[in-house]
Design an enzyme around this catalytic site. Structure first.
Site, PDB file in Angstrom:
ATOM      1  N   ARG A 139       0.844  -1.200   0.000  1.00  0.00           N
ATOM      2  CA  ARG A 139       0.000   0.000   0.000  1.00  0.00           C
ATOM      3  C   ARG A 139       0.869   1.235   0.000  1.00  0.00           C
ATOM      4  O   ARG A 139       1.758   1.356   0.835  1.00  0.00           O
ATOM      5  CB  ARG A 139      -0.803   0.061   1.315  1.00  0.00           C
ATOM      6  CG  ARG A 139      -2.050  -0.643   1.317  1.00  0.00           C
ATOM      7  CD  ARG A 139      -2.980  -0.248   2.416  1.00  0.00           C
ATOM      8  NE  ARG A 139      -2.471   0.127   3.721  1.00  0.00           N
ATOM      9  CZ  ARG A 139      -3.249   0.488   4.720  1.00  0.00           C
ATOM     10  NH1 ARG A 139      -4.558   0.538   4.555  1.00  0.00           N
ATOM     11  NH2 ARG A 139      -2.752   0.821   5.885  1.00  0.00           N
ATOM     12  N   THR A 166      -1.421   7.481  -0.408  1.00  0.00           N
ATOM     13  CA  THR A 166      -2.694   7.343  -1.140  1.00  0.00           C
ATOM     14  C   THR A 166      -3.481   6.113  -0.680  1.00  0.00           C
ATOM     15  O   THR A 166      -4.675   6.001  -0.965  1.00  0.00           O
ATOM     16  CB  THR A 166      -2.425   7.181  -2.644  1.00  0.00           C
ATOM     17  OG1 THR A 166      -1.701   5.940  -2.829  1.00  0.00           O
ATOM     18  CG2 THR A 166      -1.595   8.327  -3.208  1.00  0.00           C
ATOM     19  N   ASP A 218       0.791  -3.093  12.254  1.00  0.00           N
ATOM     20  CA  ASP A 218       1.277  -3.414  10.905  1.00  0.00           C
ATOM     21  C   ASP A 218       1.673  -4.893  10.847  1.00  0.00           C
ATOM     22  O   ASP A 218       2.672  -5.301  11.459  1.00  0.00           O
ATOM     23  CB  ASP A 218       2.477  -2.515  10.564  1.00  0.00           C
ATOM     24  CG  ASP A 218       2.875  -2.663   9.106  1.00  0.00           C
ATOM     25  OD1 ASP A 218       3.091  -3.812   8.654  1.00  0.00           O
ATOM     26  OD2 ASP A 218       2.951  -1.643   8.402  1.00  0.00           O
ATOM     27  N   ASP A 261       5.259  -5.768   9.347  1.00  0.00           N
ATOM     28  CA  ASP A 261       6.354  -5.359  10.243  1.00  0.00           C
ATOM     29  C   ASP A 261       6.431  -6.260  11.463  1.00  0.00           C
ATOM     30  O   ASP A 261       7.515  -6.663  11.887  1.00  0.00           O
ATOM     31  CB  ASP A 261       6.159  -3.905  10.698  1.00  0.00           C
ATOM     32  CG  ASP A 261       6.553  -2.913   9.605  1.00  0.00           C
ATOM     33  OD1 ASP A 261       7.117  -3.345   8.586  1.00  0.00           O
ATOM     34  OD2 ASP A 261       6.289  -1.717   9.787  1.00  0.00           O
TER      35      ASP A 261
HETATM   36  C1  PRP Z   1      -0.922  -4.773   4.442  1.00  0.00           C
HETATM   37  C2  PRP Z   1      -1.718  -6.058   4.525  1.00  0.00           C
HETATM   38  C3  PRP Z   1      -2.546  -6.004   3.258  1.00  0.00           C
HETATM   39  C4  PRP Z   1      -2.809  -4.523   3.086  1.00  0.00           C
HETATM   40  C5  PRP Z   1      -4.228  -4.245   3.514  1.00  0.00           C
HETATM   41  O1  PRP Z   1       0.158  -4.912   3.593  1.00  0.00           O
HETATM   42  O2  PRP Z   1      -0.941  -7.212   4.661  1.00  0.00           O
HETATM   43  O3  PRP Z   1      -1.880  -6.525   2.128  1.00  0.00           O
HETATM   44  O4  PRP Z   1      -1.895  -3.847   3.960  1.00  0.00           O
HETATM   45  O5  PRP Z   1      -4.535  -2.918   3.315  1.00  0.00           O
HETATM   46  P1  PRP Z   1      -5.650  -2.457   2.274  1.00  0.00           P
HETATM   47  O6  PRP Z   1      -6.841  -3.318   2.500  1.00  0.00           O
HETATM   48  O7  PRP Z   1      -5.904  -1.019   2.657  1.00  0.00           O
HETATM   49  O8  PRP Z   1      -5.088  -2.587   0.895  1.00  0.00           O
HETATM   50  P2  PRP Z   1       1.152  -3.698   3.252  1.00  0.00           P
HETATM   51  O9  PRP Z   1       0.617  -2.920   2.106  1.00  0.00           O
HETATM   52  O10 PRP Z   1       1.428  -2.928   4.506  1.00  0.00           O
HETATM   53  O11 PRP Z   1       2.436  -4.421   2.723  1.00  0.00           O
HETATM   54  P3  PRP Z   1       3.515  -5.289   3.539  1.00  0.00           P
HETATM   55  O12 PRP Z   1       2.805  -6.542   4.017  1.00  0.00           O
HETATM   56  O13 PRP Z   1       4.564  -5.593   2.554  1.00  0.00           O
HETATM   57  O14 PRP Z   1       3.997  -4.459   4.697  1.00  0.00           O
HETATM   58  N1  URA Z   2      -2.209  -3.170   6.954  1.00  0.00           N
HETATM   59  C1  URA Z   2      -1.807  -3.606   8.175  1.00  0.00           C
HETATM   60  O1  URA Z   2      -0.805  -4.323   8.287  1.00  0.00           O
HETATM   61  N2  URA Z   2      -2.526  -3.239   9.237  1.00  0.00           N
HETATM   62  C2  URA Z   2      -3.637  -2.462   9.160  1.00  0.00           C
HETATM   63  O2  URA Z   2      -4.255  -2.171  10.206  1.00  0.00           O
HETATM   64  C3  URA Z   2      -4.026  -2.013   7.888  1.00  0.00           C
HETATM   65  C4  URA Z   2      -3.303  -2.390   6.800  1.00  0.00           C
END
Ligand code: PRP
Ligand code: URA
Length: 211
Positions: free
Chosen positions: A106, A110, A203, A206
Protein backbone atom coordinates in the site's frame (compact mmCIF):
# COMPACT_ATOMS: atom_id res chain seq x y z
CA UNK A 1 -25.10 -4.36 6.65
CA UNK A 2 -22.59 -7.14 6.03
CA UNK A 3 -22.73 -8.82 2.59
CA UNK A 4 -24.02 -12.34 2.04
CA UNK A 5 -20.72 -13.57 0.67
CA UNK A 6 -18.94 -12.79 3.98
CA UNK A 7 -18.21 -15.70 6.34
CA UNK A 8 -17.03 -14.97 9.87
CA UNK A 9 -15.56 -17.79 11.99
CA UNK A 10 -15.38 -17.38 15.74
CA UNK A 11 -14.58 -20.79 17.19
CA UNK A 12 -13.12 -20.45 20.72
CA UNK A 13 -9.64 -21.54 19.56
CA UNK A 14 -9.74 -18.91 16.82
CA UNK A 15 -10.65 -16.21 19.35
CA UNK A 16 -7.85 -17.34 21.66
CA UNK A 17 -5.19 -17.21 18.91
CA UNK A 18 -6.51 -13.94 17.55
CA UNK A 19 -6.15 -12.33 20.98
CA UNK A 20 -2.51 -13.39 21.14
CA UNK A 21 -2.01 -12.07 17.62
CA UNK A 22 -3.41 -8.66 18.53
CA UNK A 23 -1.41 -8.36 21.77
CA UNK A 24 1.34 -5.78 21.27
CA UNK A 25 3.72 -7.73 23.54
CA UNK A 26 3.54 -10.89 21.39
CA UNK A 27 7.02 -11.45 19.88
CA UNK A 28 7.34 -12.12 16.16
CA UNK A 29 7.98 -15.91 16.37
CA UNK A 30 4.68 -16.33 18.27
CA UNK A 31 2.99 -13.79 15.99
CA UNK A 32 3.96 -15.87 12.95
CA UNK A 33 2.88 -19.08 14.67
CA UNK A 34 -0.55 -17.60 15.42
CA UNK A 35 -0.97 -16.48 11.81
CA UNK A 36 -0.11 -20.00 10.69
CA UNK A 37 -2.64 -21.55 13.11
CA UNK A 38 -5.38 -19.15 12.09
CA UNK A 39 -4.61 -19.67 8.40
CA UNK A 40 -5.10 -23.39 8.84
CA UNK A 41 -8.47 -22.86 10.52
CA UNK A 42 -9.71 -20.36 7.98
CA UNK A 43 -8.65 -22.29 4.88
CA UNK A 44 -10.23 -25.42 6.38
CA UNK A 45 -13.51 -23.53 6.92
CA UNK A 46 -13.31 -21.80 3.54
CA UNK A 47 -13.01 -25.17 1.81
CA UNK A 48 -16.24 -26.53 3.29
CA UNK A 49 -18.11 -25.72 0.06
CA UNK A 50 -15.77 -27.77 -2.17
CA UNK A 51 -17.60 -30.21 -4.37
CA UNK A 52 -16.89 -33.92 -4.06
CA UNK A 53 -16.92 -36.70 -6.65
CA UNK A 54 -17.32 -40.40 -5.86
CA UNK A 55 -14.16 -42.47 -5.88
CA UNK A 56 -13.68 -46.14 -5.24
CA UNK A 57 -11.11 -47.01 -2.60
CA UNK A 58 -9.30 -50.30 -1.92
CA UNK A 59 -8.92 -50.85 1.82
CA UNK A 60 -6.87 -53.77 3.22
CA UNK A 61 -10.26 -55.52 3.49
CA UNK A 62 -11.49 -54.94 -0.06
CA UNK A 63 -13.28 -52.34 -2.16
CA UNK A 64 -15.17 -49.44 -0.63
CA UNK A 65 -16.78 -46.23 -1.80
CA UNK A 66 -14.98 -42.97 -1.03
CA UNK A 67 -14.78 -39.46 -2.42
CA UNK A 68 -12.28 -37.05 -3.89
CA UNK A 69 -12.28 -33.27 -4.23
CA UNK A 70 -13.77 -32.62 -7.68
CA UNK A 71 -11.59 -29.66 -8.56
CA UNK A 72 -8.15 -30.74 -9.73
CA UNK A 73 -6.29 -27.48 -9.16
CA UNK A 74 -6.02 -25.72 -5.84
CA UNK A 75 -4.03 -22.49 -5.78
CA UNK A 76 -2.84 -20.73 -2.63
CA UNK A 77 -2.15 -17.07 -3.43
CA UNK A 78 -0.46 -15.19 -0.57
CA UNK A 79 -0.27 -11.40 -0.79
CA UNK A 80 3.25 -10.29 0.15
CA UNK A 81 4.48 -9.73 2.70
CA UNK A 82 2.25 -10.76 5.60
CA UNK A 83 0.34 -13.36 3.56
CA UNK A 84 3.57 -15.40 3.41
CA UNK A 85 3.01 -16.38 7.06
CA UNK A 86 -0.29 -18.03 6.07
CA UNK A 87 1.21 -20.43 3.50
CA UNK A 88 2.22 -23.22 5.89
CA UNK A 89 -1.19 -23.24 7.57
CA UNK A 90 -2.86 -23.50 4.17
CA UNK A 91 -0.43 -26.29 3.17
CA UNK A 92 -1.64 -28.31 6.15
CA UNK A 93 -5.08 -28.32 4.52
CA UNK A 94 -3.91 -28.62 0.89
CA UNK A 95 -0.38 -30.15 0.90
CA UNK A 96 -0.27 -30.37 -2.92
CA UNK A 97 -1.59 -26.89 -3.70
CA UNK A 98 0.27 -24.61 -6.09
CA UNK A 99 1.53 -21.36 -4.56
CA UNK A 100 1.18 -18.22 -6.68
CA UNK A 101 2.73 -15.19 -4.97
CA UNK A 102 1.18 -11.75 -5.37
CA UNK A 103 3.48 -8.85 -4.48
CA UNK A 104 1.51 -5.75 -3.47
CA UNK A 105 2.13 -2.96 -1.01
CA UNK A 106 0.00 0.00 0.00
CA UNK A 107 1.28 3.44 -0.86
CA UNK A 108 1.38 5.02 2.60
CA UNK A 109 -0.07 8.34 1.42
CA UNK A 110 -2.69 7.34 -1.14
CA UNK A 111 -3.39 3.89 0.41
CA UNK A 112 -3.57 2.60 -3.17
CA UNK A 113 -2.07 -0.85 -3.86
CA UNK A 114 1.18 -0.97 -5.84
CA UNK A 115 1.96 -4.19 -7.72
CA UNK A 116 5.64 -5.23 -7.63
CA UNK A 117 5.77 -9.01 -8.13
CA UNK A 118 3.33 -11.15 -10.08
CA UNK A 119 4.75 -14.06 -12.06
CA UNK A 120 1.64 -16.05 -12.76
CA UNK A 121 0.95 -17.54 -16.21
CA UNK A 122 -1.58 -15.59 -18.28
CA UNK A 123 -4.06 -18.41 -17.93
CA UNK A 124 -4.50 -20.98 -15.16
CA UNK A 125 -6.36 -24.31 -15.47
CA UNK A 126 -10.07 -23.63 -15.98
CA UNK A 127 -11.09 -25.61 -12.88
CA UNK A 128 -8.74 -23.74 -10.53
CA UNK A 129 -10.02 -22.80 -7.09
CA UNK A 130 -7.90 -20.06 -5.53
CA UNK A 131 -7.51 -19.14 -1.88
CA UNK A 132 -6.04 -15.64 -1.57
CA UNK A 133 -4.25 -15.22 1.77
CA UNK A 134 -3.68 -11.94 3.61
CA UNK A 135 -4.10 -11.39 7.35
CA UNK A 136 -5.49 -7.86 6.87
CA UNK A 137 -8.41 -6.44 4.88
CA UNK A 138 -8.30 -2.69 5.54
CA UNK A 139 -9.43 -0.33 2.74
CA UNK A 140 -9.84 -3.35 0.48
CA UNK A 141 -7.51 -1.98 -2.21
CA UNK A 142 -4.98 -4.83 -2.02
CA UNK A 143 -7.67 -7.50 -1.91
CA UNK A 144 -9.48 -6.04 -4.94
CA UNK A 145 -6.20 -5.87 -6.89
CA UNK A 146 -5.33 -9.48 -5.98
CA UNK A 147 -8.75 -10.72 -7.11
CA UNK A 148 -8.40 -8.71 -10.36
CA UNK A 149 -5.05 -10.42 -10.99
CA UNK A 150 -6.54 -13.91 -10.56
CA UNK A 151 -9.71 -13.13 -12.49
CA UNK A 152 -7.59 -12.06 -15.46
CA UNK A 153 -6.16 -15.62 -15.32
CA UNK A 154 -9.72 -16.99 -15.48
CA UNK A 155 -9.81 -19.06 -12.30
CA UNK A 156 -13.13 -20.77 -11.62
CA UNK A 157 -13.63 -19.79 -7.98
CA UNK A 158 -11.97 -17.35 -5.59
CA UNK A 159 -11.95 -17.33 -1.80
CA UNK A 160 -10.39 -14.33 -0.05
CA UNK A 161 -9.13 -15.48 3.37
CA UNK A 162 -8.12 -12.89 5.93
CA UNK A 163 -7.90 -12.79 9.71
CA UNK A 164 -8.96 -9.23 10.55
CA UNK A 165 -11.30 -7.20 8.35
CA UNK A 166 -12.56 -3.63 8.51
CA UNK A 167 -16.21 -3.08 7.51
CA UNK A 168 -15.04 -0.50 4.93
CA UNK A 169 -12.81 -3.07 3.19
CA UNK A 170 -15.47 -5.78 3.28
CA UNK A 171 -17.97 -3.44 1.65
CA UNK A 172 -15.57 -2.32 -1.08
CA UNK A 173 -14.40 -5.86 -1.86
CA UNK A 174 -17.94 -7.26 -1.94
CA UNK A 175 -19.05 -4.43 -4.20
CA UNK A 176 -16.11 -4.82 -6.60
CA UNK A 177 -16.28 -8.63 -6.62
CA UNK A 178 -19.73 -9.86 -5.55
CA UNK A 179 -18.99 -13.30 -7.02
CA UNK A 180 -16.17 -14.27 -4.63
CA UNK A 181 -16.39 -15.55 -1.06
CA UNK A 182 -14.82 -13.51 1.75
CA UNK A 183 -13.69 -15.37 4.87
CA UNK A 184 -12.48 -13.78 8.08
CA UNK A 185 -12.04 -14.48 11.77
CA UNK A 186 -12.97 -10.96 12.86
CA UNK A 187 -14.87 -7.90 11.68
CA UNK A 188 -13.29 -5.00 13.58
CA UNK A 189 -14.61 -1.51 14.33
CA UNK A 190 -13.20 0.32 11.32
CA UNK A 191 -10.26 2.29 9.96
CA UNK A 192 -8.45 5.21 11.55
CA UNK A 193 -7.45 8.35 9.61
CA UNK A 194 -4.32 6.69 8.19
CA UNK A 195 -6.05 3.51 7.06
CA UNK A 196 -5.14 1.22 9.97
CA UNK A 197 -7.70 -1.18 11.40
CA UNK A 198 -9.03 -0.49 14.93
CA UNK A 199 -8.35 -2.28 17.17
CA UNK A 200 -6.59 -4.50 14.57
CA UNK A 201 -3.07 -5.57 15.37
CA UNK A 202 -0.90 -2.80 13.96
CA UNK A 203 1.28 -3.41 10.91
CA UNK A 204 1.08 -7.13 10.12
CA UNK A 205 4.12 -7.27 7.81
CA UNK A 206 6.35 -5.36 10.24
CA UNK A 207 5.30 -7.46 13.22
CA UNK A 208 5.73 -10.73 11.31
CA UNK A 209 9.16 -9.89 9.90
CA UNK A 210 10.60 -7.81 12.74
CA UNK A 211 11.01 -4.65 10.65
C1 PRP B 1 -0.92 -4.77 4.44
C2 PRP B 1 -1.72 -6.06 4.53
C3 PRP B 1 -2.55 -6.00 3.26
C4 PRP B 1 -2.81 -4.52 3.09
C5 PRP B 1 -4.23 -4.25 3.51
O1 PRP B 1 0.16 -4.91 3.59
O2 PRP B 1 -0.94 -7.21 4.66
O3 PRP B 1 -1.88 -6.53 2.13
O4 PRP B 1 -1.90 -3.85 3.96
O5 PRP B 1 -4.54 -2.92 3.32
P1 PRP B 1 -5.65 -2.46 2.27
O6 PRP B 1 -6.84 -3.32 2.50
O7 PRP B 1 -5.90 -1.02 2.66
O8 PRP B 1 -5.09 -2.59 0.90
P2 PRP B 1 1.15 -3.70 3.25
O9 PRP B 1 0.62 -2.92 2.11
O10 PRP B 1 1.43 -2.93 4.51
O11 PRP B 1 2.44 -4.42 2.72
P3 PRP B 1 3.51 -5.29 3.54
O12 PRP B 1 2.81 -6.54 4.02
O13 PRP B 1 4.56 -5.59 2.55
O14 PRP B 1 4.00 -4.46 4.70
N1 URA C 1 -2.21 -3.17 6.95
C1 URA C 1 -1.81 -3.61 8.17
O1 URA C 1 -0.80 -4.32 8.29
N2 URA C 1 -2.53 -3.24 9.24
C2 URA C 1 -3.64 -2.46 9.16
O2 URA C 1 -4.26 -2.17 10.21
C3 URA C 1 -4.03 -2.01 7.89
C4 URA C 1 -3.30 -2.39 6.80
Amino acid sequence: MLPENLHVYNHPLIQRDLTLLRDKTTPSPIFRAMIKNLARYIVYEASSSLELAPQEVQTPMGAGQGVRIKCGHIVIAPILRAGLCMIDGAFEVFPFAQVRHIGLYRNEETLMPVEYYVKIPEELAADTIAFILDPMLATGGSAIAAVDILKRRKVAQIHFCCLIAAPEGIERLAEAHPDIQIHTTSVDQGLNEIGYILPGLGDAGDRAFNT
